[in-house]
Design a protein around this motif. Sequence first.
Motif, PDB file in Angstrom:
ATOM      1  N   ALA A 177       0.818  -1.205   0.000  1.00  0.00           N
ATOM      2  CA  ALA A 177       0.000   0.000   0.000  1.00  0.00           C
ATOM      3  C   ALA A 177       0.854   1.257   0.000  1.00  0.00           C
ATOM      4  CB  ALA A 177      -0.940  -0.006   1.207  1.00  0.00           C
ATOM      5  N   VAL A 178       1.953   1.255   0.748  1.00  0.00           N
ATOM      6  CA  VAL A 178       2.845   2.416   0.783  1.00  0.00           C
ATOM      7  C   VAL A 178       3.493   2.638  -0.580  1.00  0.00           C
ATOM      8  CG1 VAL A 178       5.011   3.270   1.745  1.00  0.00           C
ATOM      9  CG2 VAL A 178       3.264   2.338   3.257  1.00  0.00           C
ATOM     10  N   ILE A 179       3.965   1.573  -1.199  1.00  0.00           N
ATOM     11  CA  ILE A 179       4.605   1.700  -2.512  1.00  0.00           C
ATOM     12  C   ILE A 179       3.619   2.255  -3.536  1.00  0.00           C
ATOM     13  CG2 ILE A 179       5.629   0.393  -4.413  1.00  0.00           C
ATOM     14  CD1 ILE A 179       6.836  -1.482  -2.331  1.00  0.00           C
ATOM     15  N   ASN A 180       2.395   1.733  -3.556  1.00  0.00           N
ATOM     16  CA  ASN A 180       1.391   2.208  -4.512  1.00  0.00           C
ATOM     17  C   ASN A 180       0.976   3.647  -4.227  1.00  0.00           C
ATOM     18  OD1 ASN A 180       1.335  -0.256  -5.886  1.00  0.00           O
ATOM     19  ND2 ASN A 180      -0.221  -1.101  -4.523  1.00  0.00           N
ATOM     20  N   ALA A 181       0.894   4.016  -2.958  1.00  0.00           N
ATOM     21  CA  ALA A 181       0.465   5.372  -2.611  1.00  0.00           C
ATOM     22  C   ALA A 181       1.488   6.409  -3.045  1.00  0.00           C
ATOM     23  CB  ALA A 181       0.205   5.469  -1.108  1.00  0.00           C
ATOM     24  N   PHE A 182       2.758   6.099  -2.917  1.00  0.00           N
ATOM     25  CA  PHE A 182       3.792   7.036  -3.344  1.00  0.00           C
ATOM     26  C   PHE A 182       3.723   7.299  -4.849  1.00  0.00           C
ATOM     27  CE2 PHE A 182       6.162   6.510   0.675  1.00  0.00           C
ATOM     28  CZ  PHE A 182       6.593   7.824   0.837  1.00  0.00           C
ATOM     29  N   GLN A 183       3.245   6.333  -5.607  1.00  0.00           N
ATOM     30  CA  GLN A 183       3.224   6.449  -7.061  1.00  0.00           C
ATOM     31  C   GLN A 183       1.876   6.895  -7.617  1.00  0.00           C
ATOM     32  OE1 GLN A 183       5.683   3.115  -9.002  1.00  0.00           O
ATOM     33  NE2 GLN A 183       5.094   2.206  -7.052  1.00  0.00           N
ATOM     34  N   MET A 184       0.971   7.318  -6.768  1.00  0.00           N
ATOM     35  CA  MET A 184      -0.357   7.718  -7.225  1.00  0.00           C
ATOM     36  C   MET A 184      -0.281   8.857  -8.248  1.00  0.00           C
ATOM     37  SD  MET A 184      -3.216   9.810  -7.017  1.00  0.00           S
ATOM     38  CE  MET A 184      -3.196  10.823  -5.575  1.00  0.00           C
ATOM     39  N   THR A 190      -8.507  16.206 -10.558  1.00  0.00           N
ATOM     40  CA  THR A 190      -8.238  17.582 -10.136  1.00  0.00           C
ATOM     41  C   THR A 190      -7.131  18.260 -10.927  1.00  0.00           C
ATOM     42  OG1 THR A 190      -6.655  16.817  -8.473  1.00  0.00           O
ATOM     43  CG2 THR A 190      -8.957  17.021  -7.784  1.00  0.00           C
ATOM     44  N   ASN A 191      -6.346  17.490 -11.675  1.00  0.00           N
ATOM     45  CA  ASN A 191      -5.201  18.025 -12.423  1.00  0.00           C
ATOM     46  C   ASN A 191      -4.242  18.791 -11.498  1.00  0.00           C
ATOM     47  OD1 ASN A 191      -3.640  18.388 -14.728  1.00  0.00           O
ATOM     48  ND2 ASN A 191      -4.669  20.293 -15.308  1.00  0.00           N
ATOM     49  N   GLY A 192      -4.121  18.299 -10.274  1.00  0.00           N
ATOM     50  CA  GLY A 192      -3.207  18.918  -9.326  1.00  0.00           C
ATOM     51  C   GLY A 192      -3.783  20.060  -8.528  1.00  0.00           C
ATOM     52  N   GLY A 193      -4.922  20.563  -8.924  1.00  0.00           N
ATOM     53  CA  GLY A 193      -5.527  21.687  -8.226  1.00  0.00           C
ATOM     54  C   GLY A 193      -6.503  21.224  -7.162  1.00  0.00           C
ATOM     55  N   PRO A 194      -7.213  22.142  -6.558  1.00  0.00           N
ATOM     56  CA  PRO A 194      -7.058  23.600  -6.702  1.00  0.00           C
ATOM     57  C   PRO A 194      -5.932  24.121  -5.798  1.00  0.00           C
ATOM     58  CG  PRO A 194      -8.881  23.082  -5.237  1.00  0.00           C
ATOM     59  CD  PRO A 194      -8.335  21.763  -5.697  1.00  0.00           C
ATOM     60  N   MET A 195      -5.234  25.105  -6.305  1.00  0.00           N
ATOM     61  CA  MET A 195      -4.132  25.729  -5.572  1.00  0.00           C
ATOM     62  C   MET A 195      -3.085  24.695  -5.146  1.00  0.00           C
ATOM     63  SD  MET A 195      -6.366  28.395  -3.240  1.00  0.00           S
ATOM     64  CE  MET A 195      -4.890  29.008  -2.407  1.00  0.00           C
ATOM     65  N   ASN A 196      -2.826  23.745  -6.056  1.00  0.00           N
ATOM     66  CA  ASN A 196      -1.825  22.689  -5.826  1.00  0.00           C
ATOM     67  C   ASN A 196      -2.137  21.815  -4.614  1.00  0.00           C
ATOM     68  OD1 ASN A 196      -0.270  23.507  -8.042  1.00  0.00           O
ATOM     69  ND2 ASN A 196       0.898  24.956  -6.799  1.00  0.00           N
ATOM     70  N   ALA A 197      -3.405  21.751  -4.226  1.00  0.00           N
ATOM     71  CA  ALA A 197      -3.778  20.953  -3.060  1.00  0.00           C
ATOM     72  C   ALA A 197      -3.656  19.464  -3.317  1.00  0.00           C
ATOM     73  CB  ALA A 197      -5.208  21.280  -2.639  1.00  0.00           C
ATOM     74  N   THR A 198      -3.715  19.037  -4.591  1.00  0.00           N
ATOM     75  CA  THR A 198      -3.585  17.623  -4.941  1.00  0.00           C
ATOM     76  C   THR A 198      -2.423  17.407  -5.908  1.00  0.00           C
ATOM     77  OG1 THR A 198      -5.168  17.871  -6.765  1.00  0.00           O
ATOM     78  CG2 THR A 198      -6.050  17.232  -4.623  1.00  0.00           C
ATOM     79  N   TYR A 199      -1.465  18.300  -5.864  1.00  0.00           N
ATOM     80  CA  TYR A 199      -0.322  18.225  -6.776  1.00  0.00           C
ATOM     81  C   TYR A 199       0.687  17.215  -6.220  1.00  0.00           C
ATOM     82  CZ  TYR A 199       2.963  20.054 -10.259  1.00  0.00           C
ATOM     83  OH  TYR A 199       3.818  20.206 -11.325  1.00  0.00           O
ATOM     84  N   VAL A 200       0.465  15.946  -6.511  1.00  0.00           N
ATOM     85  CA  VAL A 200       1.294  14.882  -5.961  1.00  0.00           C
ATOM     86  C   VAL A 200       2.630  14.820  -6.693  1.00  0.00           C
ATOM     87  CG1 VAL A 200      -0.634  13.513  -5.112  1.00  0.00           C
ATOM     88  CG2 VAL A 200       0.151  13.212  -7.462  1.00  0.00           C
ATOM     89  N   TYR A 201       3.551  14.076  -6.140  1.00  0.00           N
ATOM     90  CA  TYR A 201       4.923  14.031  -6.639  1.00  0.00           C
ATOM     91  C   TYR A 201       4.988  13.474  -8.061  1.00  0.00           C
ATOM     92  CZ  TYR A 201       9.997  13.518  -6.357  1.00  0.00           C
ATOM     93  OH  TYR A 201      11.345  13.620  -6.586  1.00  0.00           O
TER      94      TYR A 201
END
Length: 320
Positions: A239-246, A254-265
């Motif tokens: 689960a940790v490995i998959n979560a890091f790669q989400m 969300t396309n990383g928005g709003p205001m980069n709130a979901t801008y994952v690595y």
Amino acid sequence: MNRSTTTLAQASPAPKKSSYFKSRWNAPLAGYLFISPWLIGFLVLTAYPLFLSLYYSFTDYTLMQPMKWIGSRNYERIFTADPKFIQSAKVTVMYVLASVPLKLIAALLVAMVLSRAVRGISVYRTAIYFPSLIGGSIGVSLLWRNIFGVDGIFNKLIAVFGIEGKSWITNPDTALSTLILLTVWQFGSTMVIFLAGLKQIPNDLYEASSVDGANRFIQFFRITLPMLSPILYFNLIMAVINAFQMFTSAFVITNGGPMNATYVYAMYLYERAFSRYELGYASALAWIMLVAIVAATLLISYTSKYWVFYETDTGGKKRK
């Protein structure tokens, strides 16, 4: 030793050294031939790109200009002069810390319910496992975006109770929560593994503890969790490995928005590689992610000696 034995020993020549090594090679040759498709695929499609990206991470490599060796300058720039790296890493860590425990808890609770002998239980298991078959696909992400939109089903549902809804995916305070909820909803694979582990726990342990006066709460923490700890250990690491790669859910919903709130690595890595074509810089970001995943896995493995128990001939025993 008599004379006839000595004559026989002299008559039988010692095996040649070359034939010895030839026989040692011919014995596993069939095995090498059988694994050769996988081995070639691993070397060409995994090992070679992996080490090539490591080399790229030390270069200024774009599709528009010739490659130039710059040493560790990419890594220095990432850690000292890249605010988006800090933002994306922060969002990813928050996502991992929230989604992984919730997913494991939901999977374990549902597995315990489905482990009971109930009529038609196979139908329930299939229905609950089905979301994991479609996974984090684009179709599911689009459906999730519509569910939590302004006119989505979720707002219509809470409107019945007099609660005025909002666009959950465009609100910085709730956007990441919708992605976490989507991950928790797709707990089917983890649940199946927990269910298999629950089936391996002997009922005699529960019966004996009941005779001693243990209730279900005590049985869960003294029997179920210790016996399931190896399964929990495996599910936690996966689960940790998959979560890091989400990536897919954040990119589509969300396309990383709003205001980069979901801008994952992974989104930031994708932007550097395929929007700005900075392949050297993106390779450095990818290797930082790899190191972070390895570090998290090693940390879990180190702490596992305190909470993972393995069955031995004398019963459950704490691993040393």
